[in-house]
Structure formats: C-alpha cells, structure tokens
Design an enzyme around this catalytic site. Structure first.
Site, PDB file in Angstrom:
ATOM      1  N   ASP A  20     -12.401  -9.098   4.650  1.00 32.29           N
ATOM      2  CA  ASP A  20     -13.869  -9.140   3.954  1.00 32.29           C
ATOM      3  C   ASP A  20     -14.324 -10.619   4.014  1.00 32.29           C
ATOM      4  OD1 ASP A  20     -13.199  -6.479   3.434  1.00 32.29           O
ATOM      5  OD2 ASP A  20     -14.226  -6.690   1.290  1.00 32.29           O
ATOM      6  N   ASP A  41      -6.385  -6.951   4.118  1.00 36.44           N
ATOM      7  CA  ASP A  41      -7.465  -6.354   3.472  1.00 36.44           C
ATOM      8  C   ASP A  41      -8.380  -7.313   3.059  1.00 36.44           C
ATOM      9  OD1 ASP A  41      -9.111  -4.363   2.483  1.00 36.44           O
ATOM     10  OD2 ASP A  41      -8.032  -4.665   0.725  1.00 36.44           O
ATOM     11  N   LYS A  98       3.100 -15.297   2.373  1.00 36.55           N
ATOM     12  CA  LYS A  98       3.236 -16.058   0.844  1.00 36.55           C
ATOM     13  C   LYS A  98       4.969 -16.301   0.722  1.00 36.55           C
ATOM     14  CE  LYS A  98       1.595 -17.603  -3.121  1.00 36.55           C
ATOM     15  NZ  LYS A  98       0.822 -18.982  -2.993  1.00 36.55           N
ATOM     16  N   ASP A 122      -3.059 -18.236   0.315  1.00 37.09           N
ATOM     17  CA  ASP A 122      -3.756 -18.932  -0.407  1.00 37.09           C
ATOM     18  C   ASP A 122      -4.825 -20.077   0.456  1.00 37.09           C
ATOM     19  OD1 ASP A 122      -1.478 -20.248  -0.430  1.00 37.09           O
ATOM     20  OD2 ASP A 122      -1.764 -20.895  -2.405  1.00 37.09           O
ATOM     21  N   TYR A 124       0.626  -1.187   0.147  1.00 38.61           N
ATOM     22  CA  TYR A 124      -0.108  -0.004  -0.121  1.00 38.61           C
ATOM     23  C   TYR A 124       0.894   1.295   0.075  1.00 38.61           C
ATOM     24  CZ  TYR A 124      -4.761  -1.649   0.907  1.00 38.61           C
ATOM     25  OH  TYR A 124      -5.758  -2.590   0.836  1.00 38.61           O
TER      26      TYR A 124
HETATM   27  C1  IPM Z   1     -10.440  -1.087   4.156  1.00 35.74           C
HETATM   28  C2  IPM Z   1     -10.684  -0.312   2.892  1.00 35.74           C
HETATM   29  C3  IPM Z   1      -9.460   0.288   2.558  1.00 35.74           C
HETATM   30  C4  IPM Z   1      -8.234  -0.347   2.517  1.00 35.74           C
HETATM   31  C5  IPM Z   1      -9.601   1.205   1.128  1.00 35.74           C
HETATM   32  C6  IPM Z   1     -11.007   2.179   1.195  1.00 35.74           C
HETATM   33  C7  IPM Z   1      -8.502   2.075   0.903  1.00 35.74           C
HETATM   34  O1  IPM Z   1     -10.809  -1.280   1.988  1.00 35.74           O
HETATM   35  O2  IPM Z   1     -10.203  -0.293   5.346  1.00 35.74           O
HETATM   36  O3  IPM Z   1     -10.365  -2.362   4.379  1.00 35.74           O
HETATM   37  O4  IPM Z   1      -7.984  -1.090   1.572  1.00 35.74           O
HETATM   38  O5  IPM Z   1      -7.395  -0.308   3.717  1.00 35.74           O
HETATM   39 MN    MN Z   2     -10.872  -3.452   2.505  1.00 35.58          MN
END
Ligand code: IPM
Ligand code: MN
Length: 354
Positions: free
Chosen positions: A249, A245, A189, A221, A140
């Site tokens: 999710d 990240d 990884k 993975d 990032y």
């Molecule tokens: C998160 C979001 C952010 C990230 C984006 C919006 C930059 O997806 O906080 O997970 O990737 O960190």
């Molecule tokens: Mn995110």
C-alpha cells in the site's frame, strides 16, 4: 485460436464495476488477437455471505479450481465488521489463495511518467520495484483466537514461517531479480522476531545459488522509511505476508494511487489469481468513479503469466499508458487541467487504444 476459462469473482463494493471494465478489455483483446475468453462467475465475499451464509461456498471455490485462472475485484464492507473471522468476506479471498496454493504474490509498483505529478514524493523518477509477498503463510494463517489471559480476554495470532515456505518464495524473488536489475531486498524484523531469524537464514542460504543477484537485508521499519525516502533504490523486495501487505500500500502511493497497482498470485502451476491490491472501497461503490486501471493491469498480468500472451499483455499496458499520456484520469488521480472520467468512460478510452 485459443480458448481460456476464466473464473470471475466480482465481489463487493466497487468490485463489480472494476471487474466489468477488465472483462471488457479482455473481450477486446480476444477480438483483436483471436482468442476466446470464457468467463464463469463465482460468487464470493460479502455477497456470498448475504446469499448463502458463507463467504466462500464450495461451489464457488470449485469454479476457481476448475478454471485456467481467476480474475478478482475486491471483497469486504463495513456491514460485515462484526462477523466472526470465518464468516467475514476476507475469508473468501484467503480461502481461494490457500486452496489454489498461491504462495507468491507479485505486486509491481512502477511509475508511469504521466503520473509523476500524482506522486507525493519530491523525486518520483525511476520508481520500478516488484514486491514479492509471501501469501499463504505467516501471521495470516497461524493459529488465532481469543482466550482468557491474566489481564482478561486477549486476542492472539501466531506468526510462523517454515524453511520450506521461505525457500520457495525466496527462489521466486531471486529468479525474478535475474530478469530485472539483479537486486533483492529481503525485508524482515530479525532484531525482534524469531520467524525473521529463520527467514533471513534461509534467504542467505539459497542466495548461494544466485551469485549474480545482489542481496540486502532491510528491517521492515527502515524499509518503510526507505521506500518514502528513495524508492528508486529498490528492485525486487521479498517479504512475508503481513509486511508485504503494508509495504505494498505504501509503494502504491509512491506511484500515484492505490487505484493503479495490479497483482498476480502464483503457485506451482501457471494458473493464478489476478486482482488489484486495493480493497472494495465501499464509500465510492456504484458511483462509476472507481479507478479500473489496477484491475485492467491485473488482467494484463494474467495474459502474461497464466497464458504466456506477452504481446497481448503489452497491448493492454500500452493502452493504459496512452490513456494517461493523453491526459485522461479518474477522480483519485485528478490533476488541474486534466479530464476526469468515470469508470466506464475511461475503460472505453483504454479499449479504443487497443
Ligand atoms: C490485500 C488485502 C487483503 C490482504 C485483505 C482484503 C484480506 O488487503 O490483498 O492486500 O490483507 O491480503
Ligand atoms: Mn492489503
């Protein structure tokens, strides 16, 4: 009676709706437990770009730096997709994280028993993991750009991790595991990436200081597969910025909806940034249907981590749990026979449960 200065970044999309909900909850906590929460708005993200041509104006950043803690909704929207990276709303978020030195992003994914039916997995029991995501390093924040390559234009993003960066996030993970079930899964990884080689070595070096914690290495993975196969095997997960990240999710869906996962971003000081893990959901913005629970639970994390108000934090968590147990849901968690409420209405129910 104590007073806390909270910088508030409502941001874009559903951001204002969910942050208003969390502020109302904090105000109720203040009345009930005799604290004053002073909110100062800081304009960041797409809305700041629209107004000032900058996603993170210096004045907005200064408000965050002068606060006791920051509460954030979400930033971003499709209308900004063609802007250069330094102008995009997401830059504001990355800029605040970096400027405040918030290297440790804690993302707890724990199943509420009432939401077992919302989990797409066969065995939703006992899901209680804490993802510790490195937040201000890795790909990032590496050098990035577009250059002329042999095959034409090419984009590049450099992924680098220093020993210092891995050590400080690793220690946070081991310390948190000591207060939980005593297991750390370090995700990398290492079969391909040299950043992961350093990562794995440092994690194992510092593990010597935490002999009571069990450590395992999992390739990313495989980790994605294991989280879906049997999420109950994970206690603390520690990983880099990009993998964290993605995996958070994934983990959020295992506990019902991305609309309920909070996060705390911490650094050297107790002051931190508290935000839901989800985005600005522009397609449902302004419709009073967004789930405010992730942001409300982020406020609870703020009370616990930034202000050491454990009882107050617990009061919010219990109020959310009771609301779910009583059968109230937002649209993302809709189940047959249960009442679907709007953002404002479910917030009222939560507040009445405090
Ligand atoms: C998160 C979001 C952010 C990230 C984006 C919006 C930059 O997806 O906080 O997970 O990737 O960190
Ligand atoms: Mn995110």
């Amino acid at each position: 009676m104590s007073k806390y200065n909270i910088a508030v970044i409502k941001g874009d999309g559903i951001g204002p709706e969910i942050v208003n909900a969390a502020m109302d909850v904090l105000t109720k906590i203040g009345e009930r437990y005799n604290h004053t929460f002073d909110f100062t708005q800081s304009i960041c993200g797409g809305i700041a770009y629209d107004k000032y041509g900058e996603p993170l104006p210096q004045e907005s950043l200064d408000i965050c730096l002068a606060s006791d803690s920051v509460l954030l909704g979400a930033v971003g929207g499709p209308q900004y997709d063609n802007l250069p990276y330094e102008k995009r709303p997401e830059r504001a978020l990355l800029g605040v994280r970096k400027a405040m030195g918030l290297y440790a992003n804690l993302r707890p994914a724990k199943i509420f028993p009432a939401l077992a039916g919302a989990c797409p997995l066969k065995n939703p029991k006992n899901i209680d993991m804490l993802i510790v995501r490195e937040l201000i390093g890795g790909i990032y924040f590496g050098e990035k750009g577009i250059r002329q390559g042999k095959l034409g234009r090419e984009g590049y993003d450099v992924m680098a991790y220093s020993e210092m960066e891995v050590e400080r996030i690793g220690r946070i993970a081991f310390e948190l595991a000591q207060k939980r079930r005593g297991k750390v899964s370090s995700i990398d990884k290492a079969n391909v990436l040299s950043t992961s080689g350093i990562w794995r070595k440092i994690i194992h070096d510092i593990h010597e200081d935490y002999p009571d914690v069990q450590l395992e290495d999992v390739l990313v993975d495989n980790a994605a597969m294991q989280i879906v196969r049997d999420p109950s095997q994970f206690d603390v997960i520690v990983t880099g910025n990009l993998f964290g990240d993605i995996l958070s999710d994934l983990a959020s869906q295992c506990v019902g909806s991305i609309g309920i996962l909070p996060s705390a971003s911490l650094g050297e000081t107790t002051r931190g940034l508290y935000e839901p893990i989800h985005g600005s959901a522009p397609t449902i913005a302004g419709k009073n249907i967004a789930n405010p629970i992730a942001t409300i639970l982020s406020a609870a994390m703020m009370l616990r981590y930034a202000f050491d108000l454990q009882e107050e934090g617990e009061a919010i968590e219990k109020a959310v749990e009771k609301t779910l147990n009583d059968g109230y849901r937002t649209a993302d968690l809709q189940e047959e026979g249960l009442s679907v409420l709007g953002t404002k209405e479910i917030t009222e129910v939560i507040i009445n449960n405090i």
